[in-house]
Design an enzyme around this catalytic site. Sequence first.
Site, PDB file in Angstrom:
ATOM      1  N   GLY A 182       2.945 -25.732  30.065  1.00 14.30           N
ATOM      2  CA  GLY A 182       3.858 -25.169  29.076  1.00 14.30           C
ATOM      3  C   GLY A 182       4.699 -24.097  29.758  1.00 14.30           C
ATOM      4  O   GLY A 182       4.679 -23.969  30.987  1.00 14.30           O
ATOM      5  N   ASP A 310       3.128 -14.207  16.569  1.00 15.91           N
ATOM      6  CA  ASP A 310       2.147 -15.144  17.129  1.00 15.91           C
ATOM      7  C   ASP A 310       0.921 -15.323  16.247  1.00 15.91           C
ATOM      8  O   ASP A 310       0.347 -16.410  16.194  1.00 15.91           O
ATOM      9  CB  ASP A 310       1.695 -14.678  18.522  1.00 15.91           C
ATOM     10  N   HIS A 443      37.346 -22.753  30.374  1.00 17.79           N
ATOM     11  CA  HIS A 443      37.253 -23.428  31.674  1.00 17.79           C
ATOM     12  C   HIS A 443      37.579 -22.425  32.788  1.00 17.79           C
ATOM     13  O   HIS A 443      38.494 -21.626  32.625  1.00 17.79           O
ATOM     14  CB  HIS A 443      38.264 -24.584  31.715  1.00 17.79           C
TER      15      HIS A 443
END
Length: 464
Positions: A182, A310, A443
């Site tokens: 991971g 988490d 660009h």
Amino acid sequence: MAAKSFDMIVIGAGPGGYVAAIRGAQLGLSVAVVEREHLGGICLNWGCIPTKALLRSAEVFHLMHRAKEFGLKAEGLGYDLDAVVARSRAVAKQLSGGIGHLLKKNKVTVLMGEASLPRPGVVAVKTGAGVEEITGKAIVLATGARARTLPGLEADGDLVWTYKHALVPKRMPKKLLVIGSGAIGIEFASFFNTLGAETTVVEVMDRVLPVEDAEISAFAKKQFVKQGMKILEKTTVVKLDRSPGKVVAHLQDAKGTVTAEFDTVISAVGIVGNVEGLGLEALGVKIDRTHVVVDEFCRTGVPGLYAIGDIAGAPWLAHKASHEGVMVAELIAGKHAHPIKPGTIAGCTYCTPQVASVGLTEEKAKAAGYEVRVGRFPFIGNGKAIALGEPEGMVKTVFDAKTGELLGAHMVGAEVTEMIQGYVIGRTLETTEEDLMHTVFPHPTLSEMMHEAVLDAYGRALHM
């Protein structure tokens, strides 16, 4: 003496907790944060930030070896691992100190100690001086997660390391085994491999970076192998035999078990939520596989108790935690808050080449019943990529063939972790292929490939 009372108490000062506290304070709430170790949590001190500092050193070292390609001369190349680590720690320290300043500026009360919830609406803070109780109308759990340990593969800090040991290595590994591919595993594999470690990565799933689009995973793997890594997929580490200075790993795949010798092992097999010792079960909080079960607004089902980041489950990403922190603070302050859409949260991996994605993979889009249009554009067709000397990479887009909705975007190559945000905004604004086609990209930039990958999905690519 009456307990100090706050409108909002946040347990944990990581990227979820400290952001929730700051947003709450901005909205006029009285806020306290309880933190047992470091302001900034794992992310700032032992995760996202210091790893990026290490990886930057490895990236510069890699470029130094390519000096001749750019018409430059660099001789006697080398590195000082202690100095590389010292820079990483200094970066983490600087940012952690910055969090302290932000909390002070926003008049957030910071209590350093271990928190538990003895009764509803009460937080007990244990410090060296004893236990202090404070009360809060709302409590936000932001206690994060830690490395998962598998039986027999436990870290010892000497031969077998967790991410924490790998961030402050005592030595440079010569033969390194990384268990798990991971983001954490592959970033450390990339770092040590670039500095010269003979690196083997073992992944139990059928491909490296298993959450990414299959094409992107395959492209990244090809680059890792080109850089000298050994990648073993559909393989399990069943046992580690440790003896002074070496580890013999027993590696099992469909053909059987083989052994290989290493001097260092890094275990990166996932994370578990920090749910213990808080008294959550007694309060009636539902916990599923070490994570607090919450609804789309991060509510636990216990009145006035929220969980973010988490501890509240996947995706385990700092930016998801921060966004949840803001949402919860706004809910507590009585504001109208929008739930977070997981499909608009990007994942970034800072290996070489970088990997970034948002939304559905091609496989998942098809499994969800979509008829898809897929566009791809290679870095080799982009002027800026060639000028940078970074021609290896690709951008892939996935659209709903019926509506033109951008379902997902997936990239591998130089600086894609910075570029993905364009598609994230697109997903948030529910953009279609037409909007993206009508957007004028500057660009020469790498971002032009994002335009071309959209055009390609509709057979209109200009530079391929």
